[in-house]
Design a protein around this motif. Structure first.
Motif, PDB file in Angstrom:
ATOM      1  N   ASN A 138     -38.055  78.118  24.641  1.00 41.57           N
ATOM      2  CA  ASN A 138     -38.474  77.973  26.036  1.00 41.57           C
ATOM      3  C   ASN A 138     -37.254  77.698  26.903  1.00 41.57           C
ATOM      4  O   ASN A 138     -36.600  76.657  26.781  1.00 41.57           O
ATOM      5  N   GLN A 139     -36.942  78.638  27.800  1.00 43.20           N
ATOM      6  CA  GLN A 139     -35.742  78.527  28.622  1.00 43.20           C
ATOM      7  C   GLN A 139     -36.056  78.259  30.094  1.00 43.20           C
ATOM      8  O   GLN A 139     -35.186  78.411  30.951  1.00 43.20           O
ATOM      9  N   ASP A 140     -37.288  77.850  30.366  1.00 46.64           N
ATOM     10  CA  ASP A 140     -37.639  77.511  31.734  1.00 46.64           C
ATOM     11  C   ASP A 140     -36.820  76.309  32.195  1.00 46.64           C
ATOM     12  O   ASP A 140     -36.788  75.286  31.509  1.00 46.64           O
ATOM     13  N   PRO A 141     -36.125  76.409  33.336  1.00 45.34           N
ATOM     14  CA  PRO A 141     -35.254  75.311  33.774  1.00 45.34           C
ATOM     15  C   PRO A 141     -35.965  73.967  33.895  1.00 45.34           C
ATOM     16  O   PRO A 141     -35.422  72.925  33.483  1.00 45.34           O
ATOM     17  N   ALA A 142     -37.172  73.975  34.452  1.00 49.04           N
ATOM     18  CA  ALA A 142     -37.894  72.717  34.603  1.00 49.04           C
ATOM     19  C   ALA A 142     -38.229  72.117  33.236  1.00 49.04           C
ATOM     20  O   ALA A 142     -38.125  70.895  33.031  1.00 49.04           O
ATOM     21  N   PHE A 143     -38.629  72.980  32.297  1.00 47.96           N
ATOM     22  CA  PHE A 143     -38.946  72.496  30.953  1.00 47.96           C
ATOM     23  C   PHE A 143     -37.705  71.916  30.272  1.00 47.96           C
ATOM     24  O   PHE A 143     -37.767  70.845  29.645  1.00 47.96           O
ATOM     25  N   LEU A 144     -36.576  72.633  30.393  1.00 46.17           N
ATOM     26  CA  LEU A 144     -35.351  72.143  29.757  1.00 46.17           C
ATOM     27  C   LEU A 144     -34.914  70.815  30.358  1.00 46.17           C
ATOM     28  O   LEU A 144     -34.410  69.940  29.649  1.00 46.17           O
ATOM     29  N   ARG A 145     -35.098  70.657  31.671  1.00 47.20           N
ATOM     30  CA  ARG A 145     -34.753  69.362  32.271  1.00 47.20           C
ATOM     31  C   ARG A 145     -35.671  68.263  31.744  1.00 47.20           C
ATOM     32  O   ARG A 145     -35.219  67.139  31.506  1.00 47.20           O
ATOM     33  N   GLU A 146     -36.942  68.568  31.537  1.00 40.83           N
ATOM     34  CA  GLU A 146     -37.856  67.583  30.953  1.00 40.83           C
ATOM     35  C   GLU A 146     -37.382  67.166  29.561  1.00 40.83           C
ATOM     36  O   GLU A 146     -37.442  65.989  29.195  1.00 40.83           O
ATOM     37  N   GLN A 147     -36.921  68.149  28.784  1.00 42.29           N
ATOM     38  CA  GLN A 147     -36.406  67.835  27.451  1.00 42.29           C
ATOM     39  C   GLN A 147     -35.174  66.938  27.535  1.00 42.29           C
ATOM     40  O   GLN A 147     -35.027  65.981  26.774  1.00 42.29           O
ATOM     41  N   ALA A 148     -34.292  67.258  28.491  1.00 39.91           N
ATOM     42  CA  ALA A 148     -33.090  66.438  28.662  1.00 39.91           C
ATOM     43  C   ALA A 148     -33.456  65.025  29.086  1.00 39.91           C
ATOM     44  O   ALA A 148     -32.873  64.039  28.605  1.00 39.91           O
ATOM     45  N   ASP A 149     -34.440  64.905  29.990  1.00 43.00           N
ATOM     46  CA  ASP A 149     -34.879  63.575  30.430  1.00 43.00           C
ATOM     47  C   ASP A 149     -35.420  62.777  29.248  1.00 43.00           C
ATOM     48  O   ASP A 149     -35.198  61.565  29.142  1.00 43.00           O
ATOM     49  N   ALA A 150     -36.143  63.467  28.356  1.00 44.90           N
ATOM     50  CA  ALA A 150     -36.723  62.781  27.200  1.00 44.90           C
ATOM     51  C   ALA A 150     -35.657  62.392  26.179  1.00 44.90           C
ATOM     52  O   ALA A 150     -35.741  61.321  25.556  1.00 44.90           O
ATOM     53  N   ILE A 151     -34.644  63.256  26.009  1.00 46.86           N
ATOM     54  CA  ILE A 151     -33.560  62.951  25.065  1.00 46.86           C
ATOM     55  C   ILE A 151     -32.768  61.752  25.545  1.00 46.86           C
ATOM     56  O   ILE A 151     -32.374  60.878  24.763  1.00 46.86           O
ATOM     57  N   GLY A 152     -32.532  61.696  26.866  1.00 52.05           N
ATOM     58  CA  GLY A 152     -31.731  60.609  27.443  1.00 52.05           C
ATOM     59  C   GLY A 152     -30.312  61.063  27.715  1.00 52.05           C
ATOM     60  O   GLY A 152     -29.677  61.706  26.874  1.00 52.05           O
ATOM     61  N   TYR A 153     -29.828  60.728  28.905  1.00 55.93           N
ATOM     62  CA  TYR A 153     -28.495  61.163  29.325  1.00 55.93           C
ATOM     63  C   TYR A 153     -27.419  60.219  28.799  1.00 55.93           C
ATOM     64  O   TYR A 153     -27.694  59.040  28.558  1.00 55.93           O
ATOM     65  N   PRO A 154     -26.205  60.762  28.594  1.00 58.09           N
ATOM     66  CA  PRO A 154     -25.761  62.137  28.855  1.00 58.09           C
ATOM     67  C   PRO A 154     -26.250  63.111  27.791  1.00 58.09           C
ATOM     68  O   PRO A 154     -26.450  62.740  26.639  1.00 58.09           O
ATOM     69  N   VAL A 155     -26.435  64.379  28.223  1.00 65.37           N
ATOM     70  CA  VAL A 155     -26.801  65.447  27.302  1.00 65.37           C
ATOM     71  C   VAL A 155     -25.750  66.543  27.393  1.00 65.37           C
ATOM     72  O   VAL A 155     -24.944  66.578  28.325  1.00 65.37           O
ATOM     73  N   LEU A 156     -25.787  67.435  26.414  1.00 68.63           N
ATOM     74  CA  LEU A 156     -24.865  68.571  26.381  1.00 68.63           C
ATOM     75  C   LEU A 156     -25.690  69.845  26.363  1.00 68.63           C
ATOM     76  O   LEU A 156     -26.551  70.031  25.502  1.00 68.63           O
ATOM     77  N   ILE A 157     -25.460  70.717  27.348  1.00 67.63           N
ATOM     78  CA  ILE A 157     -26.063  72.046  27.364  1.00 67.63           C
ATOM     79  C   ILE A 157     -25.083  72.995  26.682  1.00 67.63           C
ATOM     80  O   ILE A 157     -23.894  73.002  27.013  1.00 67.63           O
ATOM     81  N   LYS A 158     -25.569  73.805  25.746  1.00 68.45           N
ATOM     82  CA  LYS A 158     -24.682  74.682  24.985  1.00 68.45           C
ATOM     83  C   LYS A 158     -25.291  76.070  24.851  1.00 68.45           C
ATOM     84  O   LYS A 158     -26.489  76.208  24.609  1.00 68.45           O
ATOM     85  N   ALA A 159     -24.453  77.085  24.995  1.00 68.02           N
ATOM     86  CA  ALA A 159     -24.891  78.458  24.745  1.00 68.02           C
ATOM     87  C   ALA A 159     -25.257  78.615  23.272  1.00 68.02           C
ATOM     88  O   ALA A 159     -24.524  78.175  22.386  1.00 68.02           O
ATOM     89  N   SER A 160     -26.399  79.238  23.009  1.00 68.40           N
ATOM     90  CA  SER A 160     -26.831  79.413  21.621  1.00 68.40           C
ATOM     91  C   SER A 160     -26.013  80.454  20.877  1.00 68.40           C
ATOM     92  O   SER A 160     -25.878  80.385  19.661  1.00 68.40           O
ATOM     93  N   ALA A 161     -25.469  81.428  21.610  1.00 76.07           N
ATOM     94  CA  ALA A 161     -24.887  82.601  20.948  1.00 76.07           C
ATOM     95  C   ALA A 161     -23.377  82.576  20.826  1.00 76.07           C
ATOM     96  O   ALA A 161     -22.791  83.557  20.385  1.00 76.07           O
ATOM     97  N   GLY A 162     -22.709  81.495  21.218  1.00 79.07           N
ATOM     98  CA  GLY A 162     -21.249  81.550  21.199  1.00 79.07           C
ATOM     99  C   GLY A 162     -20.607  80.208  20.993  1.00 79.07           C
ATOM    100  O   GLY A 162     -21.240  79.248  20.562  1.00 79.07           O
TER     101      GLY A 162
END
Length: 658
Positions: A138-162
């Motif tokens: 799921n790559q929906d921006p709002a959903f990904l932000r919800e996941q980040a909020d649940a994980i707790g900041y700071p978070v790292l966004i990373k490209a899956s393919a590189g």
């Protein structure tokens, strides 16, 4: 073993593979783009084939063209190096279908580890420790932000393919997540053709430790111990070393087992690297597996006494691994520094141009230089701006560190801005010297990494060098002793003063000099010094106020370079008459610091902005660079559009400062 291989890459890795093949008696075929027609790897190979225009997407990333070149040349195998097609499962599959050996892992292993999200799931099943995070589809921006909020900041966004720091951002708070996500996805799409990302917990004070693994087609898998790659900027490695400082035997064994378990889980064959994030308490988590040779592999070679490129060739030819796990041992300590054409004092912006002067340390038992360029070659905007890798070895870390400090001081590069001075400061910081390593080291040591102001003696030496390196007057062959051929400032009644204006580090100083017999008198801000100078081969020995220094001086038009025991210092010699005829460009704009493509214009024209606020996002050399407002003010207009290609120095915005 193979009779002939094609190298589907460029730069220092292509040169390195050619050297190993030459030692083994294997013929080599290079490929080259328009920009690399006269490149060093082309000159070294036995044969070279043109594959397209300068842009990588039209040359080095065109698998079908490279495969045609291999078939045309009669090569039995293709070595992909790293980057470009080295982790492209489609290209590896095409090689197999064409009956050409791909010198890398099986297609299934590339596919399994090429998608970071799928790789995380596979590693979880294999029992390899994982960082908490979201690795789903799921790559929906709002959903990904919800996941980040649940994980707790700071978070790292990373490209899956590189990898390589592209498509990666650390996010400190929820309000910044959407903008950072957009930047990651743009960069990932540009670099890897896939905008998919994952989100993970950012481990505080992390170390980046990776394990070199190797497998063969006979079921054998070994690890060649670890490398510490914690010293990074923008998630790209700057310094690497082996073994990792402070590594205990127990932790090394645990990480080695996790890495070989990961390799066995995908049926791995060939060279690969399993990368971990390690916490300060001894915990470690799987980050990714690079299914290729790494840029930093030389440090592993030096501490294990192996040639990993040779291992790649032997394994690809069906031979078993040259050594078992029990036969591998660590010996001494190695450190690698990446020499880049970039301006560390301006956010590591890449630099392009011709290498007008290039002198690197000589290879010996303690120093190794892997270079893809020679003097006279160009650093272009099309590819990674690496000049060379500088690797040192010694019996322990302290001795290796001293070797690195000396080797960096021996580097002489002119024609492009480089990070050599920055690296020299970096290896002398308290954190690195005392092995207090984590991925925030560069940010933490910023005060120590700032360039030091030039002292008075430095300005005086530069002025003396400028005069001595000035073009000599024409000499009449019929009257070689004519006084008009002298450049010592002789006048009736006493020698004349010569006035110079020099610039270094954004500071301009005015000096005066005059010849006094066999010496020179130099005046700066009313203070005078006396100096003598003697040529010694390519060097000049200067004695000034009782202090003796040995320098190498290079004059390149208005640019002057002084190379000494403490590294190189560039100066700009100003010509007051010429500058009066060519006044500076109109103020109030923002110019492109390098050629690139405009990918984002984040501000609405007419808006007020604050100093440091991003105004333009420019993509160059596979990375995005934010160009910021130089002061508080108003962005009046953009002079470019998104997607537009711009040249270095092109006007980007109209800006009115307060």
């Amino acid at each position: 073993m193979f009779d002939k291989i094609l190298i589907a890459n460029r730069g220092e890795i292509a040169c390195r593979v050619i050297a190993t093949c030459r030692r083994l008696g294997i013929a080599t075929v290079a490929v080259y783009s328009d920009a690399d027609r006269d490149a060093r790897h082309v000159r070294l190979a036995d044969e070279a084939i043109h594959i397209g225009p300068a842009a990588a997407a039209e040359s080095y990333l065109r698998g079908e063209v490279i495969l045609q070149a291999a078939q045309r040349s009669g090569a039995q195998a293709i070595h992909p190096g790293y980057g470009f097609l080295s982790e492209n499962a489609g290209f590896a599959q095409a090689c197999a279908q064409a009956g050409i050996v791909f010198i890398g892992p099986p297609v299934s292993a590339i596919q399994a580890m090429g998608d970071k999200s799928a790789a995380k799931a596979l590693m979880q099943r294999a029992g390899v420790p994982l960082t908490p995070g979201y690795h789903g589809d799921n790559q929906d921006p709002a959903f990904l932000r919800e996941q980040a909020d649940a994980i707790g900041y700071p978070v790292l966004i990373k490209a899956s393919a590189g990898g390589g720091g592209k498509g990666m951002r650390k996010v400190e708070r929820s309000a910044d997540f959407i903008e950072a996500l957009a930047g990651c996805q743009r960069e990932a799409q540009s670099a890897f053709g896939n905008p998919h990302v994952l989100v993970e917990k950012y481990v505080e004070r992390p170390r980046h430790i990776e394990i070199q693994v190797f497998g063969d087609a006979h079921g054998n898998v070994v690890h060649l111990f670890e490398r510490d790659c914690s010293v990074q900027r923008r998630h790209q490695k700057v310094l690497e070393e082996a073994p990792a400082p402070g590594m205990t035997a127990e932790r090394r064994a645990a990480m080695g087992k996790a890495a070989t378990d990961a390799a066995r889980a995908v049926g791995y064959v060939g060279a690969g690297t399993v990368e971990f994030i390690a916490g300060p308490g001894g915990d470690f988590y799987f980050m990714e597996m690079n299914t290729r040779l790494q840029v930093e592999h030389p440090v592993t070679e030096l501490v294990t006494g192996t040639d990993l490129v040779e291992w790649q060739l032997r394994v690809a030819a069906g031979q078993p691994l040259p050594k078992s796990q029990e036969q591998l041992a660590l010996n001494g300590h190695a450190i690698e520094a990446r020499l880049y054409a970039e301006d560390a004092d301006r956010g590591f912006l890449p630099s392009t141009g011709t290498l007008r002067h290039l002198r690197l340390p000589s290879n010996d038992a303690h120093v190794r230089v892997d270079a893809g360029v020679e003097q006279g070659d160009a650093i272009t905007p099309y590819y990674d701006p690496m000049i060379a890798k500088l690797i040192v070895w010694d019996v322990d870390r302290d001795a290796a560190l001293r070797r690195m400090q000396a080797a960096l001081a021996d580097c002489e590069i002119a024609g492009v801005t480089t990070n050599v001075a920055f690296l020299s400061r970096l290896v002398r910081t308290g954190s690195f010297a005392n092995a207090r390593l984590d991925t925030a080291l560069i940010e933490r040591e910023q005060p120590a990494l700032q360039p030091q102001a030039m002292d008075e003696a430095g300005w005086q030496l530069a002025a003396l060098a400028a005069v001595l390196q000035s073009p000599a007057p024409a000499v009449d062959p019929l009257d070689p002793h004519s006084p008009w051929a002298a450049s010592d400032g002789w006048r009736i009644g006493g020698p004349a003063w010569r006035q110079l204006e020099l610039e270094h580090g954004g500071q301009r100083r005015r000096l005066r000099l005059r010849a006094l017999g066999g010496a020179w008198e130099i005046e700066l801000d009313g203070q005078r010094s006396t100096a003598t100078c003697q040529a010694q081969g390519p060097h000049r020995r200067v004695c000034m106020d009782g202090r003796q220094l040995q320098l190498r001086v290079l004059r390149d038009g208005p640019r002057l370079h002084l190379f000494g025991h403490d590294g190189g210092r560039p100066f700009l010699l100003h010509d007051a008459i010429a500058e009066a005829d060519h006044p500076p460009v109109e103020q109030g704009g923002l110019a492109a610091p390098m050629p690139g493509r405009v990918v984002a214009l984040p501000v609405v024209p007419g808006s007020r902005v604050t100093r440091g606020q991003p105004l333009v996002v420019l993509e160059a050399m596979k990375m995005e660079h934010s160009l910021s407002a130089p002061a508080d003010g108003v962005l009046r207009a953009y002079r470019v559009a998104e997607g537009e290609l711009v040249a270095e120095g092109a006007a980007l915005v109209e800006f009115e400062a307060d």
